[in-house]
Design a protein around this motif. Sequence first.
Motif, PDB file in Angstrom:
ATOM      1  N   TYR A 109     -20.264  21.429  33.315  1.00 55.02           N
ATOM      2  CA  TYR A 109     -18.835  21.311  33.034  1.00 55.02           C
ATOM      3  C   TYR A 109     -18.069  21.754  34.278  1.00 55.02           C
ATOM      4  CZ  TYR A 109     -20.795  21.081  28.380  1.00 55.02           C
ATOM      5  OH  TYR A 109     -21.559  20.730  27.291  1.00 55.02           O
ATOM      6  N   LEU A 110     -17.400  20.798  34.915  1.00 52.94           N
ATOM      7  CA  LEU A 110     -16.670  21.083  36.140  1.00 52.94           C
ATOM      8  C   LEU A 110     -15.316  21.711  35.808  1.00 52.94           C
ATOM      9  CD1 LEU A 110     -17.389  17.839  38.203  1.00 52.94           C
ATOM     10  CD2 LEU A 110     -18.705  19.968  38.093  1.00 52.94           C
ATOM     11  N   VAL A 111     -14.961  22.772  36.534  1.00 54.65           N
ATOM     12  CA  VAL A 111     -13.708  23.489  36.299  1.00 54.65           C
ATOM     13  C   VAL A 111     -12.603  22.854  37.122  1.00 54.65           C
ATOM     14  CG1 VAL A 111     -12.527  25.701  36.546  1.00 54.65           C
ATOM     15  CG2 VAL A 111     -14.895  25.633  35.723  1.00 54.65           C
ATOM     16  N   ARG A 112     -11.489  22.580  36.478  1.00 48.99           N
ATOM     17  CA  ARG A 112     -10.331  21.998  37.122  1.00 48.99           C
ATOM     18  C   ARG A 112      -9.115  22.907  36.919  1.00 48.99           C
ATOM     19  NH1 ARG A 112     -13.682  19.727  39.516  1.00 48.99           N
ATOM     20  NH2 ARG A 112     -14.213  17.513  39.452  1.00 48.99           N
ATOM     21  N   ALA A 113      -8.014  22.611  37.597  1.00 48.78           N
ATOM     22  CA  ALA A 113      -6.801  23.405  37.478  1.00 48.78           C
ATOM     23  C   ALA A 113      -6.292  23.387  36.047  1.00 48.78           C
ATOM     24  CB  ALA A 113      -5.729  22.867  38.432  1.00 48.78           C
ATOM     25  N   GLY A 114      -5.606  24.470  35.671  1.00 47.54           N
ATOM     26  CA  GLY A 114      -5.034  24.525  34.338  1.00 47.54           C
ATOM     27  C   GLY A 114      -6.029  24.881  33.258  1.00 47.54           C
ATOM     28  N   LEU A 115      -7.053  25.655  33.583  1.00 51.74           N
ATOM     29  CA  LEU A 115      -8.078  26.047  32.613  1.00 51.74           C
ATOM     30  C   LEU A 115      -8.686  24.832  31.925  1.00 51.74           C
ATOM     31  CD1 LEU A 115      -6.638  29.245  30.874  1.00 51.74           C
ATOM     32  CD2 LEU A 115      -8.557  29.094  32.455  1.00 51.74           C
TER      33      LEU A 115
ATOM     34  N   ASP B  60      -8.272  30.254  36.291  1.00 53.90           N
ATOM     35  CA  ASP B  60      -7.049  29.575  36.715  1.00 53.90           C
ATOM     36  C   ASP B  60      -6.400  30.219  37.939  1.00 53.90           C
ATOM     37  OD1 ASP B  60      -6.339  31.863  35.430  1.00 53.90           O
ATOM     38  OD2 ASP B  60      -5.029  30.922  33.953  1.00 53.90           O
ATOM     39  N   ARG B  61      -7.095  31.179  38.565  1.00 54.58           N
ATOM     40  CA  ARG B  61      -6.679  31.759  39.841  1.00 54.58           C
ATOM     41  C   ARG B  61      -5.282  32.369  39.799  1.00 54.58           C
ATOM     42  NH1 ARG B  61      -8.992  27.048  43.993  1.00 54.58           N
ATOM     43  NH2 ARG B  61     -11.176  27.748  43.943  1.00 54.58           N
ATOM     44  N   ASP B  62      -4.993  33.056  38.683  1.00 55.77           N
ATOM     45  CA  ASP B  62      -3.691  33.715  38.577  1.00 55.77           C
ATOM     46  C   ASP B  62      -3.804  35.232  38.629  1.00 55.77           C
ATOM     47  OD1 ASP B  62      -4.866  34.189  36.148  1.00 55.77           O
ATOM     48  OD2 ASP B  62      -3.154  33.546  34.930  1.00 55.77           O
ATOM     49  N   GLY B  63      -4.972  35.754  38.993  1.00 58.06           N
ATOM     50  CA  GLY B  63      -5.121  37.180  39.187  1.00 58.06           C
ATOM     51  C   GLY B  63      -5.530  37.977  37.976  1.00 58.06           C
TER      52      GLY B  63
ATOM     53  N   ALA C 127      -6.352  36.316  55.036  1.00 55.72           N
ATOM     54  CA  ALA C 127      -6.957  35.648  53.870  1.00 55.72           C
ATOM     55  C   ALA C 127      -6.092  34.457  53.475  1.00 55.72           C
ATOM     56  CB  ALA C 127      -7.088  36.630  52.716  1.00 55.72           C
ATOM     57  N   ARG C 128      -6.747  33.457  52.915  1.00 53.55           N
ATOM     58  CA  ARG C 128      -6.059  32.243  52.489  1.00 53.55           C
ATOM     59  C   ARG C 128      -5.882  32.268  50.980  1.00 53.55           C
ATOM     60  NH1 ARG C 128      -7.996  27.044  51.023  1.00 53.55           N
ATOM     61  NH2 ARG C 128     -10.113  27.592  51.638  1.00 53.55           N
ATOM     62  N   ILE C 129      -4.677  31.900  50.529  1.00 45.74           N
ATOM     63  CA  ILE C 129      -4.411  31.826  49.092  1.00 45.74           C
ATOM     64  C   ILE C 129      -5.049  30.554  48.528  1.00 45.74           C
ATOM     65  CG2 ILE C 129      -2.642  31.541  47.339  1.00 45.74           C
ATOM     66  CD1 ILE C 129      -0.805  33.268  48.952  1.00 45.74           C
ATOM     67  N   LEU C 130      -5.886  30.743  47.490  1.00 43.98           N
ATOM     68  CA  LEU C 130      -6.548  29.601  46.845  1.00 43.98           C
ATOM     69  C   LEU C 130      -5.690  28.972  45.774  1.00 43.98           C
ATOM     70  CD1 LEU C 130     -10.182  30.979  46.482  1.00 43.98           C
ATOM     71  CD2 LEU C 130      -9.390  29.219  48.059  1.00 43.98           C
ATOM     72  N   GLY C 131      -4.926  29.782  45.088  1.00 44.31           N
ATOM     73  CA  GLY C 131      -4.103  29.212  44.023  1.00 44.31           C
ATOM     74  C   GLY C 131      -3.336  30.296  43.321  1.00 44.31           C
ATOM     75  N   ALA C 132      -2.362  29.872  42.539  1.00 43.86           N
ATOM     76  CA  ALA C 132      -1.560  30.810  41.760  1.00 43.86           C
ATOM     77  C   ALA C 132      -1.294  30.173  40.397  1.00 43.86           C
ATOM     78  CB  ALA C 132      -0.233  31.099  42.475  1.00 43.86           C
ATOM     79  N   GLY C 133      -2.087  30.566  39.430  1.00 38.51           N
ATOM     80  CA  GLY C 133      -1.904  30.040  38.082  1.00 38.51           C
ATOM     81  C   GLY C 133      -2.215  28.570  37.977  1.00 38.51           C
ATOM     82  N   GLU C 134      -3.222  28.082  38.714  1.00 42.22           N
ATOM     83  CA  GLU C 134      -3.560  26.667  38.661  1.00 42.22           C
ATOM     84  C   GLU C 134      -4.185  26.294  37.329  1.00 42.22           C
ATOM     85  OE1 GLU C 134      -6.100  25.807  41.930  1.00 42.22           O
ATOM     86  OE2 GLU C 134      -4.533  26.061  43.423  1.00 42.22           O
TER      87      GLU C 134
END
Length: 504
Positions: A64-70, A374-377, A497-504
Amino acid sequence: MRLLLVILLLVMTVAPAESALFRRVAADDLPHTGKSFGATWADMDRDGRLDFLLLRHGNGVGVYLVRAGLRLVRQDSCGFVPCRTIDQHGTAACDYDGDGDWDLYATVGADRGQGEGPNELWSPNAKGIHENVLGENDVLADVRGRGRGALWLCLDEDRYPELLVLNFMSRPRLFSFHGQGWHDWSERLQPSRVSGARIKWYAFGTAGDLDGDGRTDLFVSGGSQYLLWNAGQGQLVDVTDDAGLTSRGMGLLQTVAGDVDNDGDLDLLFGPRVTGRLQILMNESSPGKMRFVPGPGLTHLPKIGSLVSFQLADFDNDGFLDLYMVRQGPEQTNVPNLVARGQGNGDFQDMSLAWGGLGEVEALPCGTWPLDLDRDGDLDLMLTHGKEDFPERTGISVLYENTTGNRGLTLELVTTNSSPHGLGARVELHTGTGIRVRQVRGVLHHGSSSVLPLHFGLGDDPGPYGVVVTWPGGAVQEVELPRAGVAYLLVEGAEEARILGAGE
């Protein structure tokens, strides 16, 4: 007037109800029925995200591949892993050879140790499809073991990790890779402790720098337990007695490590088979000298029953590690899971009803994985059910979104000269309220393991935050992270460091 005053006082003294921390996510592509033997995480499509691999015991692997938005997208597993079925009891994910692609070590039940189930090492070919690269006679196949999981860890000073293979009713094994081939290091696991009629099995391994000397140590548990101190170059010394662990928690179903009191070292949480109560052992070690002492009694928490698995993670982002425990009642009946807030001293407060995420589904539980999908911390929660060979029931995979209002961040490391994923690195996050310490470690959970990004809960600290990474080998790197609520990628030697995402 007097009655109004009484009502006002009551309102002021009653604490407001706490909002639910977990919200169930409708994930249509996740399976609804079936059997499983847990799960692991690896980047299968090379997009930089960890994907979900569900072990369906003797029915192959679900990809199961993970995509943005959970969002998780179901794939034809034959396009990613060997298109056949084996008696698979655990999968260890790691880019062990440092080529940028995740590899998978699959442990096999081996027909109760009778030699009919060699383990396999799956590496991607030119088309990105994983295939077994071992022959049945390869030492890494461990043809005599009854596989129950594996763990990647770095014990020596080269850039390649070692592999601990755990078995039921047969000895654990340890293998080393030096870039050209595999070597059997099993004799370093103190064979006097892992043989004989009294000691039957070791199914869990916990790795990390327990004494602060910069080297990865190893705690092995199951039918019994022992602690191995890393003296350098992968030489392991049994220090179980000296560390104060001899008589505690004999017959452990699982052991996890985490810094529950924020003093910079790894404490141990035991799940004993007999007492039905979790035990916390606080780390008071110094370099070269292991020492653990009993922590707070956890008798106020519900009894384990038949413990399936548990995890330590900062779910509410307050800076302290919390507890999630998956339980099972007698006669294979379901029991509500436990989620408890860490108090910062080794104790926990039951928050199961307030926080939600109990996982009350019909299928029998296998385990749980907390990670920032979802990379929102904050840490979302994936529960796996459908345990082993019991009748198939609904609810094999359940995903929860974390809705905490506290700040947090995740940090993924990429190495150029060190071990893959930064295995063995020590990371300090400097905040306005103190220093948080994490180690990059392989984490074993219900037979399967992976190397996950680091997570830091920050409460209401707005940032910025200083990061100090001590890489394997001793190189030190310092960067600044400007804000929370995101996921970062830090490359060894990079200036920022590079930001990967914020709440994707």
